[in-house]
Write a protein that holds these residues in place. Structure first.
Motif, PDB file in Angstrom:
ATOM      1  N   ASP A 251      38.128  42.005  50.627  1.00  0.00           N
ATOM      2  CA  ASP A 251      39.066  41.433  49.254  1.00  0.00           C
ATOM      3  C   ASP A 251      37.985  41.289  48.164  1.00  0.00           C
ATOM      4  O   ASP A 251      36.857  41.260  48.049  1.00  0.00           O
TER       5      ASP A 251
ATOM      6  N   TYR B  96      37.362  40.481  43.693  1.00  0.00           N
ATOM      7  CA  TYR B  96      37.934  39.443  43.448  1.00  0.00           C
ATOM      8  C   TYR B  96      36.960  39.607  42.170  1.00  0.00           C
ATOM      9  O   TYR B  96      36.528  39.845  41.901  1.00  0.00           O
TER      10      TYR B  96
ATOM     11  N   LYS C   5      41.851  37.890  43.169  1.00  0.00           N
ATOM     12  CA  LYS C   5      42.249  39.318  43.699  1.00  0.00           C
ATOM     13  C   LYS C   5      42.452  39.957  43.055  1.00  0.00           C
ATOM     14  O   LYS C   5      43.637  40.649  42.626  1.00  0.00           O
TER      15      LYS C   5
END
Length: 101
Positions: A96, A98, A5
């Motif tokens: 999020d 990544y 992340k």
């Protein structure tokens, strides 16, 4: 390789970039055309960071000496043939972001 992340949606403005240091690897994360792209952060000319570079479509211009790279493929588009930066897979999960490094 493992996804790490690195950011959240909204941290990078449209046609903007951010440099990340992921376990000692300098990566430039860009947001352009509604998508996220991640490539090796350093220009092969004089190791300038590409993250603050100007984005036009899928092309980033190095702010130091105007070398141009495709942010999807990592390819250098001028000056030298066969130069290519490492690209990284980006995965967006909810808010999020990544990167597979």
């Amino acid at each position: 390789m493992a996804f790490v992340k690195v950011a959240q949606r909204g941290e990078i403005k449209e046609n903007g970039g951010k440099e990340l240091n992921i376990n000692g690897t300098r990566v430039a994360l860009f947001y352009a055309n509604g998508k996220y792209y991640a490539i090796e952060a350093l220009c092969r000319h004089q190791d300038g960071s590409l993250a603050p570079g100007k984005i036009d479509g899928e092309v980033v211009e190095c702010p130091l000496h105007s070398w141009h790279y495709n942010i999807r493929t990592g390819e250098l588009l001028d000056y030298l043939e066969g130069v290519k930066l490492t690209t990284y897979k980006v995965d967006v999960r909810g808010n999020d972001i990544y990167i597979d490094v």
